[in-house]
Each structure stands twice: as structure tokens, then as C-alpha cells.
Design an enzyme around this catalytic site. Structure first.
Site, mmCIF file in Angstrom:
data_model
loop_
_atom_site.group_PDB
_atom_site.id
_atom_site.type_symbol
_atom_site.label_atom_id
_atom_site.label_comp_id
_atom_site.label_asym_id
_atom_site.label_seq_id
_atom_site.Cartn_x
_atom_site.Cartn_y
_atom_site.Cartn_z
ATOM 1 N N TYR A 52 0.819 -1.217 0.000
ATOM 2 C CA TYR A 52 0.000 0.000 0.000
ATOM 3 C C TYR A 52 0.853 1.268 0.000
ATOM 4 O O TYR A 52 0.416 2.302 -0.496
ATOM 5 C CB TYR A 52 -1.018 -0.032 1.155
ATOM 6 C CG TYR A 52 -2.106 -1.030 0.863
ATOM 7 C CD1 TYR A 52 -3.115 -0.743 -0.057
ATOM 8 C CD2 TYR A 52 -2.089 -2.301 1.416
ATOM 9 C CE1 TYR A 52 -4.078 -1.677 -0.387
ATOM 10 C CE2 TYR A 52 -3.051 -3.253 1.095
ATOM 11 C CZ TYR A 52 -4.043 -2.933 0.189
ATOM 12 O OH TYR A 52 -5.000 -3.858 -0.153
ATOM 13 N N GLN A 89 -15.609 2.522 -5.493
ATOM 14 C CA GLN A 89 -14.862 1.383 -4.926
ATOM 15 C C GLN A 89 -13.370 1.695 -4.928
ATOM 16 O O GLN A 89 -12.575 0.945 -4.408
ATOM 17 C CB GLN A 89 -15.108 0.129 -5.764
ATOM 18 C CG GLN A 89 -16.561 -0.287 -5.805
ATOM 19 C CD GLN A 89 -16.800 -1.344 -6.872
ATOM 20 O OE1 GLN A 89 -16.654 -2.524 -6.635
ATOM 21 N NE2 GLN A 89 -17.146 -0.910 -8.067
ATOM 22 N N HIS A 107 -14.537 1.245 -0.203
ATOM 23 C CA HIS A 107 -13.421 0.332 0.099
ATOM 24 C C HIS A 107 -12.247 1.053 0.760
ATOM 25 O O HIS A 107 -11.128 0.566 0.737
ATOM 26 C CB HIS A 107 -12.974 -0.388 -1.175
ATOM 27 C CG HIS A 107 -14.013 -1.338 -1.696
ATOM 28 N ND1 HIS A 107 -14.006 -1.842 -2.973
ATOM 29 C CD2 HIS A 107 -15.109 -1.874 -1.093
ATOM 30 C CE1 HIS A 107 -15.058 -2.640 -3.131
ATOM 31 N NE2 HIS A 107 -15.736 -2.666 -2.012
#
Ligand code: APR
Length: 231
Positions: A52, A89, A107
Site C-alpha cells: 500500500y 470502490q 473500500h
């Protein structure tokens, strides 16, 4: 005229952000179970942090910009105000950078981190790892504020409410295979006009009144500007 828009990875593809289900099902070289589940974070937090961190760093790439599809949705919000809801999303920030203000990230968001103990979220645009000091000085662990597989998406109650009152439902750049988002079209009333925008037909195309095929950077501006002219 109440409009609800659902977007997925396809709308950011023309800005250079990779979608999830290309390249043999691998996401930037990783299987989803390796990087996008709570179990993965338990098993190998460093890999998940690093994965990430790379996605978050991409948001600072000077080449990365919202594309014409994002910009069209921003014009739509400007015209409709509170009658417009954008549910995405996507975990990038391109909708906000295009000017949209009413954005629900179901999300999560790359530029947010969450305290595992209190659930509190913080804006974060740097790298994150196990040694990152807690913004409130606590000793509890921090994680990306990303909704992983097996976790409950954000904003489901509000989404349910606006979908049930929608006059128009636009669904752009999503493969329609991840629920609950893939089932949103079925929550809209029978009077709602439902339009899908994608490169090609998807598993959920039969549930729409029309599927506009082509890149959303081209199809959305055409459709939205025509819609706004007729308002
Ligand atoms: N214009 C329109 N559609 C496009 C474009 C484009 N330029 N490029 C790609 N697409 C379409 C693809 O045809 C595909 O149907 O976008 C869709 C992208 O699908 P996915 O990669 O599955 O992305 P998405 O539907 O957003 O995934 C849903 O799955 O992995 C999880 O949490 C993650 O939010 C994600 C969720």
C-alpha cells in the site's frame, strides 16, 4: 432529479492506475490473498504495508491526473448539488482531485490510516510501517484504511438509502463481480434509469437499461454533458 453514480477501477485506468482483474488476476504482481485480506496483514504485515505504500506513493506522481471521466462527474455534482451521490470502490483520490466533494469511498482510501484499537482514522500521505509513530502518541498498531476481502465496506446504510431513491443510476468502470457493490443496481427502484459504462459488457450488464461501451474518459463526458443540457 436524484443521481447515484458507482465507479470502479476502470474510471482511473486512463489516468494510469492499474485495474484489479487484468494480468491473469494478479494485482501489481500479487495475488489478492497475499495483500488484500486481514489474514495477509496478520501473516506478513511488512509486505502489506509495502504494497500500500507503493500505491499511496503513486498518488504523488506528478504525471497522475484525473481524466475526462472524473471531470465529467465533477460537472455533474456541480449542477446537481445534494441530488448527486458518488459512491466509489476506488481507493485513489482522483475524484476529489477532479473537484467532487460528495464522495463515499466504500473500500477505504489510500491516504487514510486507521488505529487498530480505537478505529480512529487519520489523513496519511507518507509511508506507513510497524514503526510509524501513532499520530496520537498511543502504542496501538496502525493499518491502511482499506477495506480488505472479508471486511464490511463503508457507507453501506447511506448507500442503500440513496440507491432506493435514485432516478438515475450510473455505473462506470467496474467488472461487477465484487459484492455488495455489484448488487447496487438491484437496490434501485423500477422507475430508475440504469446506465452502465464499460469497455465491454459485464456479468451485470443484463440488469441495466443500457450499456455504453468504450473508455469512460470518452463516454462519460458525452453522456453527462448531454444529460446536463436536457436538465
Ligand atoms: N473505461 C471503462 N471501463 C474500463 C476502462 C476504461 N478506460 N478500463 C477498464 N475498464 C473496465 C474493465 O472492463 C473492468 O470491467 O473496468 C473494470 C475494472 O474491473 P476490476 O479491475 O475488477 O475493478 P473493480 O470492479 O473496481 O473491482 C472491485 O475489487 O479488488 C477489489 O476492492 C477492490 O474495489 C475493488 C473491487
Amino acid at each position: 432529479m436524484k443521481v447515484v453514480v458507482l465507479t470502479g477501477a476502470g474510471i482511473s485506468a486512463e489516468s494510469g492506475i492499474k485495474t484489479f482483474r487484468d494480468d491473469n488476476g494478479l494485482w501489481e504482481g500479487h495475488r489478492i490473498e497475499e495483500v488484500a485480506t486481514p489474514e495477509a496483514f496478520e501473516r506478513n504485515p511488512d509486505l502489506v504495508y509495502q504494497f500500500y505504500n507503493m500505491r499511496r506513493a503513486q498518488l504523488k506522481d506528478p504525471q497522475l491526473r484525473p481524466n475526462d471521466g472524473h471531470l465529467a462527474l465533477s460537472r455533474m455534482e456541480e449542477a446537481l448539488g445534494d441530488d448527486f451521490t458518488l459512491i466509489t470502490q476506488n481507493v485513489d483520490n482522483l475524484h476529489e482531485r477532479a473537484g467532487n466533494q460528495r464522495v463515499w469511498h466504500m473500500h477505504g482510501e489510500l491516504q487514510k490510516i486507521r488505529c487498530l484499537q480505537s478505529g480512529e482514522c487519520f489523513f496519511w500521505d507518507q509511508d506507513l510501517d510497524a514503526k510509524t509513530p501513532h499520530p496520537n502518541g498511543l502504542s496501538s498498531k496502525l493499518r491502511p484504511d482499506i477495506v480488505w476481502f472479508g471486511e464490511i465496506p463503508h457507507h453501506l446504510d447511506e448507500s442503500d438509502q440513496v440507491l432506493r431513491e435514485a432516478d438515475y443510476f450510473l455505473c462506470a468502470g467496474t467488472s461487477g463481480v465484487v459484492y455488495p457493490a455489484a448488487g447496487f443496481v438491484q437496490l434501485t427502484p423500477s422507475t430508475c434509469h440504469k446506465v452502465e459504462f464499460n469497455l465491454s459488457e459485464t456479468a451485470i450488464s443484463p440488469l441495466f437499461d443500457e450499456t455504453v461501451t468504450g473508455p469512460t474518459g470518452q463516454t462519460l463526458p458525452l453522456w453527462i454533458d448531454d444529460f446536463l443540457k436536457r436538465l
